[in-house]
Design a protein around this motif. Structure first.
Motif: not given
Lengths: 195, 302
Positions: B64-66, B61
């Protein structure tokens, strides 16, 4: 005991204020796991936490030039994240959607009636880290108000001092202390003699 | 002040929020008041249990956020006019800034040259995967008398490395990642993977280093997990003893004493005796005393 890193965060902030993407990326990486932890814990859904993560760092990027080092960067960042989390919870309430924070707003035994009672085991270390205790703690967190939960998590999951919690809340250290004390009492009441 | 009214003071003491004078007064009171000592232990147990329930965001997660943030930043405006990253210059030409437009064009040509060169030269070691686009920073600009612009640049390149823990280059990179000065998530991921190769001395050394130097207690706990199968190893035992005596995190000390308890040996007697004289946590003191007892050692230093 130790300095957090050998890197001077103020230098990174100043470079990022001048538009240095690499410095900004390093700032993001230094704080983003904590931001995500706070968002996930607060809004529950990983998808919403992703939105909060992105919006928070975009706001930081857009407003970084206004950051004047009056507080720590972490306090400033957390204040943005906390406001986004609280906004999202308010929007959910308005839309009458089921909130991710599912508490009934009250601490007490009724919150925990569905959780099977497990007495402390003979080995306190094992009991302390057992899944049952941890589930019970998370359930008890749901019984706090949003503000109490925020304060409690900033202290216990993010290691903030009362002064810094006050900075995040935009409140005095005394107000942060009172809120944290209230949250702790509720948590201990909800956990009862489980611990 | 009666004992009931000391609950808040004990709570502040647990959080390190009393002044030194207040803390000293409370300590003096605690010496003579079993009720308040019991309350202190209850509060410490509560605190440790809560902190052990700290949620950890999944590494996927975070990754993915980065990625999403990097994409969104490409679409966002910069806080100031000056851009240092070439990709951003491509996506966000600054309207009305002719000089910057020209510079963007010049840099674009440079980047194409660099990227083309990199792509055509291929990977520089066998595990290297597809190269990702270069990042170029202009360090300074010279105006030559002839009117020519000289751009001094610094280039870094993201690359994808594929392989397994059995591959030495991958392992070396993971050992480096375990010391990453910025990102605790990277250090945690690296140590987690390296646990599968903890039979290698250099990997155990990385766990010892993380235990002794990492600023993040969660990483130090991870390092202890890595050392768990090696409580018979003298170097690991020494590191556990040092952590027991010097780490400021109660959970780390509690886990260190658990690991030492799994294989009680005379070489830790001195550390455990020293610990009994200074440890504030009742559980850790109790475990240490039990280990000493199991070894028929005295709880005190004579």
């Amino acid at each position: 005991m130790r300095a957090e890193t050998g890197v001077d965060e103020a230098s990174l902030i100043r470079a990022a204020q001048q538009g240095d993407h690499e410095a900004f990326e390093r700032l993001v990486r230094a704080h983003d796991a904590d931001v995500l932890r706070l968002a996930m814990s607060f809004v529950g859904s990983p998808e919403d936490a992703r939105d909060i993560y992105q919006e928070a760092f975009l706001r930081v990027w857009r407003n970084l030039r206004h950051f004047r080092f009056d507080s720590s960067f972490q306090s400033w960042l957390y204040r943005i994240v906390a406001n986004l989390c609280l906004d999202m919870l308010r929007q959910r309430k308005t839309r009458r959607q089921a909130p991710a924070v599912t508490g009934n707003g009250q601490a007490g035994p009724e919150l925990l009636d569905t959780v099977p009672e497990v007495r402390a085991e003979t080995d306190p270390q094992r009991a302390l880290f057992s899944r049952e205790v941890q589930q019970r703690i998370r359930s008890a967190l749901d019984g706090l108000t949003s503000r109490e939960r925020l304060v409690f998590e900033l202290r216990h999951f993010h290691g903030m001092r009362l002064k810094q919690i006050g900075e995040v809340l935009g409140a005095s250290e005394e107000a942060a202390k009172n809120c944290l004390f209230r949250a702790t009492q509720k948590m201990r009441l909800a956990l009862g003699d489980f611990l | 002040m009666n004992c009931a009214s000391r609950t808040e003071q004990i709570w502040l003491y647990c959080h390190g929020e009393l002044t030194p004078t207040e803390a000293e007064q409370l300590r003096q009171h605690l010496e003579s008041c079993a009720e308040c000592r019991a309350e202190l232990e209850r509060q410490r147990l509560f605190q440790r249990a809560v902190e052990a329930a700290r949620p950890e965001p999944p590494p996927e997660l975070v990754a993915a956020c980065r990625r999403e943030l990097a994409e969104a930043l490409g679409r966002s405006r910069a806080p100031v006019d000056r851009w240092n990253r070439l990709g951003a210059l491509f996506r966000l030409p600054q309207p009305g800034r002719l000089a910057w437009g020209k510079l963007a064009g010049a840099l674009a040509l440079l980047a194409v040259g660099f990227l083309g060169g990199r792509l055509s030269s291929g990977p520089d070691f066998s595990l290297l995967g597809r190269p990702e686009p270069s990042q170029v920073r202009v360090r300074y600009i010279e105006h030559a008398p002839s009117g020519e612009l000289r751009l001094h640049i610094e280039q870094s390149r993201k690359r994808l490395i594929r392989g397994s823990l059995a591959d030495e280059p991958v392992r070396s990179l993971l050992l480096e990642a375990a010391r990453d000065p910025i990102d605790p998530a990277v250090r945690a991921d690296a140590l987690e993977i390296l646990r599968q190769a903890s039979d290698l001395p250099e990997v155990r050394a990385a766990f010892v280093e993380a235990l002794e130097r990492d600023p993040n207690p969660a990483i130090r706990l991870k390092a202890l997990e890595g050392l768990k199968p090696y409580t018979d190893d003298p170097h690991s035992r020494q590191a556990l003893s040092r952590a027991l005596l010097s780490d400021d995190d109660t959970n780390v000390r509690a886990m260190a004493v658990e690991l030492l308890a799994a294989s009680p040996r005379p070489d830790v007697v001195e550390a455990l005796q020293a610990l009994l004289g200074r440890e504030s946590d009742a559980y850790i003191r109790q475990r240490s005393a039990r280990i000493l007892q199991a070894m028929n050692a005295s709880p005190g230093i004579f």
